[in-house]
Design a protein around this motif. Structure first.
Motif, mmCIF file in Angstrom:
data_model
loop_
_atom_site.group_PDB
_atom_site.id
_atom_site.type_symbol
_atom_site.label_atom_id
_atom_site.label_comp_id
_atom_site.label_asym_id
_atom_site.label_seq_id
_atom_site.Cartn_x
_atom_site.Cartn_y
_atom_site.Cartn_z
ATOM 1 N N SER A 1 66.455 -19.995 -7.417
ATOM 2 C CA SER A 1 65.950 -19.992 -6.282
ATOM 3 C C SER A 1 64.493 -20.277 -6.183
ATOM 4 N N GLY A 2 63.942 -20.630 -5.069
ATOM 5 C CA GLY A 2 62.646 -20.633 -4.754
ATOM 6 C C GLY A 2 62.398 -20.203 -3.229
ATOM 7 N N ARG A 3 61.077 -20.304 -2.988
ATOM 8 C CA ARG A 3 60.666 -19.673 -1.457
ATOM 9 C C ARG A 3 60.339 -20.970 -0.797
ATOM 10 N N LEU A 4 60.656 -21.202 0.723
ATOM 11 C CA LEU A 4 60.203 -21.966 1.524
ATOM 12 C C LEU A 4 59.632 -21.294 2.757
ATOM 13 N N THR B 1 64.373 -17.185 1.060
ATOM 14 C CA THR B 1 64.577 -17.771 -0.156
ATOM 15 C C THR B 1 65.687 -18.828 -0.248
ATOM 16 N N LEU B 2 65.636 -19.935 -0.908
ATOM 17 C CA LEU B 2 66.799 -20.953 -0.805
ATOM 18 C C LEU B 2 66.946 -21.485 -2.305
ATOM 19 N N SER B 3 68.292 -21.859 -2.375
ATOM 20 C CA SER B 3 68.503 -22.597 -3.729
ATOM 21 C C SER B 3 67.477 -23.677 -3.955
ATOM 22 N N VAL B 4 67.679 -23.862 -5.276
ATOM 23 C CA VAL B 4 66.589 -24.811 -6.000
ATOM 24 C C VAL B 4 67.293 -26.291 -5.511
ATOM 25 N N GLY B 5 66.253 -27.255 -5.034
ATOM 26 C CA GLY B 5 66.688 -28.527 -4.757
ATOM 27 C C GLY B 5 66.247 -28.928 -3.655
ATOM 28 N N ALA C 1 61.925 -33.520 4.700
ATOM 29 C CA ALA C 1 62.578 -33.162 3.388
ATOM 30 C C ALA C 1 61.724 -31.901 3.013
ATOM 31 N N ALA C 2 62.473 -31.029 2.386
ATOM 32 C CA ALA C 2 61.593 -29.653 1.779
ATOM 33 C C ALA C 2 62.237 -29.462 0.490
ATOM 34 N N PRO C 3 61.740 -29.991 -0.541
ATOM 35 C CA PRO C 3 61.920 -29.667 -2.062
ATOM 36 C C PRO C 3 61.704 -28.254 -2.267
ATOM 37 N N VAL C 4 62.513 -27.755 -3.027
ATOM 38 C CA VAL C 4 62.328 -26.249 -3.362
ATOM 39 C C VAL C 4 62.453 -26.065 -4.732
ATOM 40 N N ARG C 5 61.269 -25.667 -5.517
ATOM 41 C CA ARG C 5 61.383 -25.518 -7.012
ATOM 42 C C ARG C 5 61.474 -24.036 -7.469
ATOM 43 N N PRO C 6 62.145 -23.883 -8.569
ATOM 44 C CA PRO C 6 62.374 -22.567 -9.210
ATOM 45 C C PRO C 6 61.135 -21.657 -9.211
ATOM 46 N N GLN C 7 61.211 -20.426 -8.544
ATOM 47 C CA GLN C 7 60.268 -19.421 -8.380
ATOM 48 C C GLN C 7 58.753 -19.772 -7.799
ATOM 49 N N GLU C 8 58.877 -21.048 -7.011
ATOM 50 C CA GLU C 8 57.805 -21.491 -6.365
ATOM 51 C C GLU C 8 57.581 -21.505 -4.807
ATOM 52 N N LEU C 9 56.657 -21.328 -4.066
ATOM 53 C CA LEU C 9 56.555 -21.416 -2.623
ATOM 54 C C LEU C 9 56.509 -22.826 -2.145
ATOM 55 N N THR C 10 57.120 -23.122 -1.310
ATOM 56 C CA THR C 10 56.911 -24.475 -0.910
ATOM 57 C C THR C 10 56.533 -24.293 0.880
ATOM 58 N N THR C 11 55.476 -24.828 1.210
ATOM 59 C CA THR C 11 55.137 -24.634 2.707
ATOM 60 C C THR C 11 55.131 -25.863 3.528
#
Length: 653
Positions: free
Chosen positions: A278-281, A308-312, A330-340
């Protein structure tokens, strides 16, 4: 303008004042006549007139289906009051009594209905009727729904239900018709008509029963929010294909495509698995507004939001009051990273619905994947690019220009890409057993060659084969076949000669022959199998026939002294080795997943490297001429054609 018609018996049409009129014809039909607009205006004037003015003019009092009257202190007769008990229904077979138009009423126990609210509700109702007269069902529905939200009346409720039905939003129409009967006091005749509508709609509406999900998970069906799990009432949907999505933060999203038939309940087991990667958004509104955050068309919270969302790749939109919101991002979520994401909530003055075929295809708006299946959302007016994609299909795209206030519906049907890997079936091994009836005009040879008073029957018999093949995904197959055949033919009264031993001149006469061909076949095949509703098989086999021909002969001849010679039956067995070709075609039907039964026809062609002949060593008693023999004449031809219609049973491994 088109002719104004009454609705067919037993069907409810939209109401205006105390009148009931049909919906305008669909796109392409002529407009209504000016008489309709005149009647519409007269009805509205009647609805707007105060009660005493209607009484003085002789006009009938406003019925329960009229628009709300601005001169009344409460809702129009028949209006529902949330929290208040509905009026008592009339006795069976009688019209429901109208409520006192001057009685004070409120929409709730605490919030009274003001004159300004009633005026606004009436204005929306009038606009809905005008749009209805122009054939604009969608905008008319929006006005009726807003009028009903401000001040619920029989007229707005019933017209909204009918507009929903004509727009083929059958599940919503069913709910609205049921609310109409539940919330308003109606006449027996009107109740019967609406009940018939409800019965018809229930045949066009199915139910999705979601089980096994996490409490509080959001449910989205074909792009529409259907609340949280467990739902407090059955999830009704129009009959047809739907994409179900269940989401809860901290779990992997669940998605499934189902086909729902009218009147059917489809169970969906939506077990959610906890996220392992997972990653965070983080989503904020640029100007600080507090609005809903939607991730993959599911409301997950309000701005500012962190989850917290699934990676992708995910899709995010904002949604506020009225038309406030943001276009898909579009919101790309990466493992163990925060996307804003910092999004601007602005007025979205147009809306778009995309209906893809196949139903589970992914929809892209301005290069953003907004999900699978039907998508419905708000956009800014202007030009937008819509794409629909699916594995095994050719991507389709369309440029759409939306005007302010417009609700556009785009239907895109994809064409199948025959070269796509998804349509390439995996190779397999297939076995089939067949049984055929054999038919040939003749087995050939000197024996079957009739002349004069000779007669012969058709060659009849049977054959059986066992085939085994390795089939490629394309349907092309290579295999082997083994089989056997048995065929009979009779020849009567043909010219024949019996040769006495030691005498050069033969005894002439007539003979009868009973021929029997039997043998085993073994060969190789190449075929093409077409998978479809009724599968087809085209196959060519080539090999060798290892068999035997039996000729049982008897005859009557004339000896040299003129006496008759009656030749006793004698049988000769001759080796028959033939090369063969057996092209065939079959059509079948599948059952029990792996089995296929078929019927077809095979052409069996026998080619003789060496002809089978009569055994000349067999001695025949020749009366006064002693012992005789028959010449070694061919008992079969060098080229024999047989037709073999039959049936087959196939099994695929």
């Amino acid at each position: 303008m088109g002719e104004l018609e009454r609705p067919p018996a037993g069907r409810s049409g939209p109401t205006q004042g105390s009148e009931t009129v049909d919906l305008p014809a669909r796109k392409g039909a002529p407009r209504r006549r000016a008489a309709f607009l005149t009647a519409l205006a007269a009805g509205l004037l009647t609805a707007l007139a105060p009660p005493h003015a209607r009484a003085q003019s002789g006009a009938p009092p406003a019925e329960a289906t009229r628009a709300p009257s601005p001169g009344a202190a409460g809702p129009s007769p028949g209006a529902a009051s949330p929290g208040a008990a509905p009026p008592a229904p009339a006795a069976s077979g009688e019209a429901a009594p109208a409520e006192d138009p001057a009685s004070p009423r409120s929409l709730g126990d605490e919030v009274p209905v003001s004159e300004a609210v009633r005026q606004e509700a009436l204005q929306h109702f009038e606009r809905g009727l005008a749009l209805l007269g122009q054939g604009a069902l969608g905008p008319a529905l929006a006005e009726f729904m807003l009028s009903r939200k401000l001040f619920p009346t029989r007229a707005a409720t019933r017209n909204a239900a009918i507009a929903l039905r004509e727009l083929r939003r059958y599940d919503e129409a069913l709910d609205m018709f049921e609310a109409f009967l539940r919330d308003f006091n109606v006449s027996a005749a009107e109740r019967t008509a609406v009940q018939r509508d409800i019965a018809e709609l229930r045949a066009r509406v199915g139910t999705i029963d979601v089980t096994g999900a996490e409490p509080g998970a959001s449910i989205v069906v074909s792009g529409e929010d259907r609340g949280q799990y467990p739902p407090f009432k059955p999830i009704r949907v129009p009959a047809g294909p739907h994409v179900i999505r269940v989401f809860k933060e901290g779990f992997e999203s669940f998605e499934r495509r189902v086909d729902v038939a009218g009147g059917q309940t489809v169970p969906v087991q939506a077990r959610l698995r906890r996220l392992t990667r997972s990653g965070r958004l983080r989503v904020v509104e640029r100007t600080g507004k507090t609005v809903d955050v939607l991730v993959d068309n599911v409301v997950v919270g309000r701005t500012p939001w962190l989850g917290t969302l699934s990676v992708g790749n995910h899709m995010v939109t904002l949604r506020g009051e009225g038309k406030l919101g943001s276009q898909p991002t579009a919101a790309p979520v990466r493992p163990q990273e925060l996307t804003t994401l910092s999004l601007l909530a602005e007025e979205l003055d147009a809306s778009l619905r995309v209906n893809p075929t196949p139903p589970g295809a992914s929809v892209w708006i301005n290069s953003v994947n907004v999900g699978n299946g039907v998508w419905l959302g708000r956009l800014k007016s202007g030009r937008h690019q819509v794409e629909v994609k699916a594995d095994g299909f050719i991507t389709a795209s369309r440029a759409v220009t939306l005007d302010s206030g417009e609700r556009e519906v785009v239907t895109l049907q994809l064409e199948r890409d025959e070269d796509a890997p998804i349509w390439r079936r995996p190779p397999k091994i297939a076995f089939d057993a067949s049984a055929s009836f054999l038919l040939a005009p003749t087995l050939g040879g000197d024996v079957a060659g009739c002349s004069g008073g000779c007669s012969r029957s058709l060659a009849l018999g049977a054959a059986a084969f066992l085939h085994g093949a390795y089939e490629l995904g394309s349907g092309l197959g290579f295999g082997v076949e083994v089989g056997g055949l048995l065929a009979f033919q009779g020849v009567e009264n043909r010219d024949a000669a019996l040769y006495p031993v030691g005498v050069s001149e033969p005894d002439r006469g007539r003979a009868d022959d009973d021929l029997r061909l039997s043998g085993a076949l073994i060969g190789a095949t190449i075929g093409y199998h077409v998978e479809q509703r009724f599968p087809l098989l085209f196959r060519l086999g080539a090999g060798v026939l290892l068999g035997q021909v039996r000729d049982e002969r008897r005859g009557q001849f004339t000896a040299r002294d003129g006496s008759a010679i009656y030749a006793e039956p004698a049988a000769a067995f001759s080796s028959a080795t033939y090369l063969y070709l057996d092209p065939e075609a079959r059509i079948g039907a599948r059952f029990a997943e792996r089995f296929e039964v078929s019927a077809g026809v095979k052409l069996l062609v026998l080619i003789a490297p060496e002809l089978p002949r009569w055994d000349s060593t067999i001695e025949i008693p020749a009366s006064t001429d002693g012992i005789g023999t028959y010449r070694p004449e061919p008992v079969m031809g060098d080229l024999v054609f047989m037709v073999a219609p039959g049936v087959s049973l196939r099994y695929d491994f």
